[in-house]
Structure formats: C-alpha cells, structure tokens
Design an enzyme around this catalytic site. Sequence first.
Site, short mmCIF file in Angstrom:
data_model
loop_
_atom_site.label_atom_id
_atom_site.label_comp_id
_atom_site.label_asym_id
_atom_site.label_seq_id
_atom_site.Cartn_x
_atom_site.Cartn_y
_atom_site.Cartn_z
CD GLU A 236 -23.24 -36.73 -18.70
OE1 GLU A 236 -24.35 -37.00 -19.20
OE2 GLU A 236 -23.11 -36.46 -17.48
CG ASP B 250 -17.89 -34.77 -15.70
OD1 ASP B 250 -18.10 -35.86 -16.30
OD2 ASP B 250 -18.55 -33.74 -15.91
#
Lengths: 460, 460
Positions: free
Chosen positions: B152, B88
Amino acid sequence: MKDWKNYQDQHKERFLQELLDLLRIPSISARSENKADMVTCAEAVKASLLAAGASRAELYPTNGHPIVYGELITDPSKPTVLVYGHYDVQPPDPLELWHSGPFEPVIKDGKIYARGACDDKGQFYMHVKALEVMVQSGTLPTNVKFLIEGEEEVGSPNLANFVKENKELLKADVILISDTAMISLDTPSIDIGVRGLSYIEVEVTGPNRDLHSGVYGGAVANPITILAKIIASLHDENNHITIPGFYNDVVEATPAERNLMAEAPFDEQEFKQDLGIAEVWGEKGFTTNERTGIRPTLELNGIWGGYIGEGAKTVLPSKAFAKISCRLVPNQESNKITDLLINHLQTIAPPYVTVKASLHHGGEPYMTPIDSKEYRAAAKAIETTFGKSPIPVRGGGSIPICALFEKELGLKIIFLGFGLDSDNLHSPNEKYDLANFYKGIETIPYFHQYLSEVSNEGSN
Amino acid sequence: MKDWKNYQDQHKERFLQELLDLLRIPSISARSENKADMVTCAEAVKASLLAAGASRAELYPTNGHPIVYGELITDPSKPTVLVYGHYDVQPPDPLELWHSGPFEPVIKDGKIYARGACDDKGQFYMHVKALEVMVQSGTLPTNVKFLIEGEEEVGSPNLANFVKENKELLKADVILISDTAMISLDTPSIDIGVRGLSYIEVEVTGPNRDLHSGVYGGAVANPITILAKIIASLHDENNHITIPGFYNDVVEATPAERNLMAEAPFDEQEFKQDLGIAEVWGEKGFTTNERTGIRPTLELNGIWGGYIGEGAKTVLPSKAFAKISCRLVPNQESNKITDLLINHLQTIAPPYVTVKASLHHGGEPYMTPIDSKEYRAAAKAIETTFGKSPIPVRGGGSIPICALFEKELGLKIIFLGFGLDSDNLHSPNEKYDLANFYKGIETIPYFHQYLSEVSNEGSN
C-alpha cells in the site's frame, strides 16, 4: 643547469610512487572521522621534506589539523621562497561516480586518478621534489620554507593565528603557491587573482515534525517548497544576484582588462561539449571567462530535505537545508557579504517558516601585480620550460588565506599552478596529468634561479 | 452482545502483546533490503488470522510482496464483509528523530510508539481481534474476508491484477477499511473520501560531472538552482498550482458541503501550536480543512543534490533530484495529472539542463456515499460505542486501490478509521493510542451486527 633535469629523469618513477603513497592517505579535513588520517598525512609530509633535504621540519598542532613547517636555509643573504600548499582534500562524494577508489590512485592514459592528485597534494609535492632535485644537484640558489596546512578545504580556520604568531619563522621574500590551473600545456598561463569566498549553510524549518503529506499537505508550508522559492529568488532573470548591496564594492574590470581577457583562447563549443551542456549560463552582459574571472557568483553546493532514499515516502518534512557559497572579487569583503547574505535570507523568509543561516567559512579575494620581479621570474621560468610566455588570467577558485598572507607578512604571492580546469577538482575522478606533474618539477628550479638572479640585480 | 466485551476485557493484554510482535517486523515495502521481512510479516498476518478463527488463510505471491488472504464463511446467505488493510509500512527515516526504535515498540502515556502502530498494522489488527472476539463469543453475524496487502505504501502496484483475477474469491457486500483517522475520541468522525495520488521523481542534469564551483560557478547552470526555480514556479503567489489544466477536472465542492465542513470543530490556534508554526499556508480562498479535504495539492516529499555531508564542499553538482506528489480530488485522474505534471516539468526546463521525470506510483480519488445502509451501519456502530453520531469528513490521505475496488468488485467502501491526525503517520514517533485500539475492537462487532440487521431488512 642541466644537472637537475638529469637527476629528475633518473628518479621520476620514484617521485611518482612517493606521491601515490601520499594520495593513499584519506586526509579529508571536513570529516571528523578522518582526524587520525590527517595526522598520518602531516607526518608523511614532514618526512618527505626531511628526505628531500630540508634541515628542519615539524608539525605545529592547531585547534584543528596540524600545520607542517619545513625549511632549508642555505644563506640568509639569499632570497627566501615560502612555499604554501595543503595536504587536506575535499570529501570524495559521490563515491559511486568514481571509476576507481578516490584513495587508491591509479595511472591511466598518462594521468594520476585520485582525490588530491591535483588539489593539492600533486602540486605541492612538485616543490618537495624540486627541492630534492636542487639539493642533490647542488643548484639551490635560494632559501626555501614550506608551510603545508591541513585545513585549506575548510577555509583555513587556524592558519591566520599561526601566521600572526610566527611572522619571524615565516619571513620570506615571496610566497609561491601551486594550487591553481593553467589553460593547457600548449597555452601556459599564470593566475593573477583568486576569488574570495563566503560559504554558508541554511536550515529552513516548517512544522516541528515530519508530517503525512496527505493529511497536512496543502495546509502547512513545506520547507522544501519555501527553500526552493528562496533560492529561486537569489538570481533575477538576467542571472544577476538579487541580494541588496551585493555588488556595491565590486571593482569593475576596465575595458582594457576585458579586452585582454577576450584574447585568451576560449572555444565555447569545446567548453560546452566537454561539459555535455547545450547552453552556457550566467550573468547577462559577461562572457564565460568574465563570469568565472571578474564577477562574483552565488552557487548552490548542496541541498537536502525530506525523503531521499529509494522509492517513495509521502512526507511533508519538518526541515530542508542548503549549502550556499559566493565567490567574491576585489574589493568585496567576505564578512560583509556573509552578513548581507544571511540577513537577506532571514529578511525574505516568509512567516510560515523559520530560517537559520550560519557561516561555514570565508576568505578574501586576492590579486597579484604582474609588474613585480617575482612575477617576471615566474613568467620567465615558464617561458623556459614551455617555450611560450604565459598568459596572465584571473582564476575562479579561492585560496582563502592569500589576503591574510599579504597583510601579515607583507609578501606578494605568485600562483605557479600546473593543474588544468578539466582535472575534476572537488569532483569524482580528480586527476593530474603526469606530464604536468613532471613539467612542474622541471619549471620550479628555474623560478628559484631567476628569482635569485633578479634579486641580485637589486630591488624593483 | 455483552459477551464480546467480556471476552475483549479478559484478553486485552494478550491482544496488545500480539500487536507489538507484529510491529517488531520491519516490513518496509519501499526497501529491497527488507524483502525477507515482508514475507515474515505476511506469514505472521496469516498465522494471526488462523488463530483468530479464520477457516482459511494463505499467502498469494505477486511480482512484489505477497498478499495475505483469509476468510471465515459462516453462511453464504449472510452478508459478507471484506476487510482491506496493509501490513507494509513507510520507511522510518529520519531515524535520529525517533525517541525509541521504530521497530522496538514501547508503550508510553497510553500510546503505542512504533512504525506502523497506526498505519496500518494497529488498525487492521483490530479486525483480526474483533473476529476472534466474535468467534469466541459466538456472535459473528456475517461472513468475513480479509485482504491484507504488502504494497500500500508504494502504491499497490500488484493489487489491481490480483483483484481482477480473483473477483470470485473477493466477492462481498461491502469493503471495510480501517486506515484513516477520526477527529478525536470526543468527536468521532468517518472519512467519506480519500484523495488520489500522483507521485513522481525528477532528475535535473546540468554538466556531465560534478564541477569545482569556483572554476565553473557562474558560467554553467547549477542544477540545484534550476530545480529550485522549477519548484518555485509550481505554485503562484496565491499558492495555486500553475500546471496548465491541473484543476480542469476538479469537482468543486458545493456551498452546502463547504458549510457542513465549516461546522466540524477546528481550532486554528491549536493546530498551529501543535505543529509549532506561526502561520498556516495554502491555497487562497480556502480554509485549512478545505485545503486538505476538497482541494488538490502539490507537495515536495524530498530533494537532494550536491554535497550534503558534514562541513563544506565547493561543488557545482552534475545533478539534483526531487520527489514530488500531488493529491487529487474527484474527478481528477491520476494518469492524466501525472502526464500533465511530467510534461509541464519538461516544458519549463531551460536549455541549460535536461529534466527527466518518471512516475513512482499513483491512485485515484474516491468518495463513498453517506446514504447507504453500510454507511448507516458504521455510523450506528460508532454512535453505540462513542455515544455520539460521527461527523462525515473528507480526509487528505490516499488509499490508492479504492477506486479500483469499486470498479472491479462493484462494492462501496466504508472507512472505519480509529487513528488521529496527530499519530505521526509517515513521520518519526508514529503512535497509536491504546484507547483507540481497544475502542476499535469494541466497535467493529457492532458494525457487523448492524450490517447484518439492515441486510435482513432488504436492500436500500
């Protein structure tokens, strides 16, 4: 004079529908994307003036949005009333807080909900309809001129030039403006002053690009933090504005005036309840009405910087911005205050950042005398239709062009406002009570009548 | 071991094109509108692992975005390396500052420009390609596991549960993470710590609706002004954070450690020039590297309220908002600091407003020992390919899951980062130097080799 009341009663539904059509036009002067809508709206205003009986109406192009001028001269020997208003409106943001579309007017509980319902389409349109009423009932005792601009909400940047270049066209005996509020239908009031304005935008730049707040945070000045410190420093612990020289030119209200103000009905408990606040706030040593009426203020109108979307982003932004406006009272000067403010911001900027500040727009404060025949005509008109003499009050808002009108045209201004402070001006769910709209149309012809009568008595 | 270098040289153009394909997927975990892109990206990661030689790779759904797990077990008696990374990325705003589309990667001056180029797609992908290199050249001396998550950048809200429930699956000898930076290719370094994080959002409410700043300004608390005063009070005149108890648990760095830090090359003039700032900023008594490395910080990541569009709107807004994050150092605890921060904001809120504050996400600080065989293997790998021994440094960023890895899996973490501080992480124009990308792929196999060698020598 009952004729005009009968005519109004017969046509009141049509009057309302016509206003709703006007409210459907998104005439947001601040937004370049609405430029075409501004012209559409100006054309609609022009058409409404002609339909109401004006002998002439036209658009005057400017460097910004067009000005609409219209007139009906019945007899040059009669007094002439110049009606000023504005067809532009404030941006409707934040949209998500509106219960219905800002440009899809709805009637609910006897109120018109739409952007511009009160400020100022609903109010200047009362004069258009009052003209129709007087013309159709054959009772117009004056000459009438209309000056309806499209840039009031952005500080009237082009109106001053127009006024200077068209003094003959705008020649009149008094300027009549319905763009203010009264205390309530039960407690009618007339504004005798509007505050001036200095509206600026500030840009604080830290690093030359957005940074990772973990990698750089703590070692590079964050422009949001610095902007917050700057803003925080603008009011001291007594909420006094800290800009050196800010209050120098303020004409302090006399004890007599303050005593008079204290007599106006005000219920702090109700005020707090209406706004959902636990405590009022403001400059120490002044009441709530004094804080908005006779004191200058400094307000944050907007702030933004960094990541403002959904979720979280660990950024140390390059820039932060704020929109700041000051309201001014007699004898503060807008240019002078703007310079003081901008210089102060640059002076207190710490060396970690650069601060740019620039003027959006400004306007001078204005006060109208209450001993003039024009004021007496207005007070008498209100007394006639409301059954009570109006209280003179000093309003908190600004109509930037007033001081210029007086200077260039040599005319006094009468603020014949029928709005309410609770009308959500500049806010979501702006509204205008139908009762106020109709009461205004009923009251305005009396003003023309009484003005004509006192004018026949000779000058004051 | 030259085999893998040959293989890399022959396939380097394809490695790059594959990475660019991955960078084209807008895998923004914070945005609900990108939910489908997240799955697309996870599938692409899985496919890349299988293509690189993993014997198994699959998606594990979570309450948020899927986790990708892959492995190649060659011999249970060999040491196992668990590679952690994330697919991500941060939101790309402000879009207007990008020179090319954040998800349309371009190569310019030997650098890959795209969101996620360095953080972390470009970095975890080095491990995927290093696996391919070792498999294809028959030189893989270890077992390899991959744990590539998709959350994250939003604080890994679902990874902790996954780790707790899959301890057997994730069993390994060391965790290897490439999600940090080195000083430069000329001055290689290894991060030995990451800071913790407490990220909250604050909402300040004044009146229950937006108000006209003329009618109410000066008499009702403006939530922007109050928020600014709150923010301004969070750092004192020495830029010390004022929240009571904030520093209580901080383990002060020893004079020896501070001396060692002072030896790392740092040119303040260059630092200021690169960022376009006249002065650095930060906590009194600490150097720039100390401020980002060993000290906790409080940064404003975003602020908004009132009118933030084009032009001017004279509004006194109902609400103002801010996103605030603290970086934490050993032994601060994220939950504790979040509570302190939220309580403090509510305690100092004046009675004119209400303050709501809530957690976005948090993470614990983490430090890795430099006397372990895993660290020595990493240092030797870097020395082999860079020709210089790496400097151990404490980085400013956060990888929220590190402390949990250690607690749940009993493993130490090695930060083998190949980014640069100037890579514009979390900012417009994020980039990753091709030289660093290729150097990483070249270095990683040495880590596996040296780890395998020291493991054969027995435990340290």
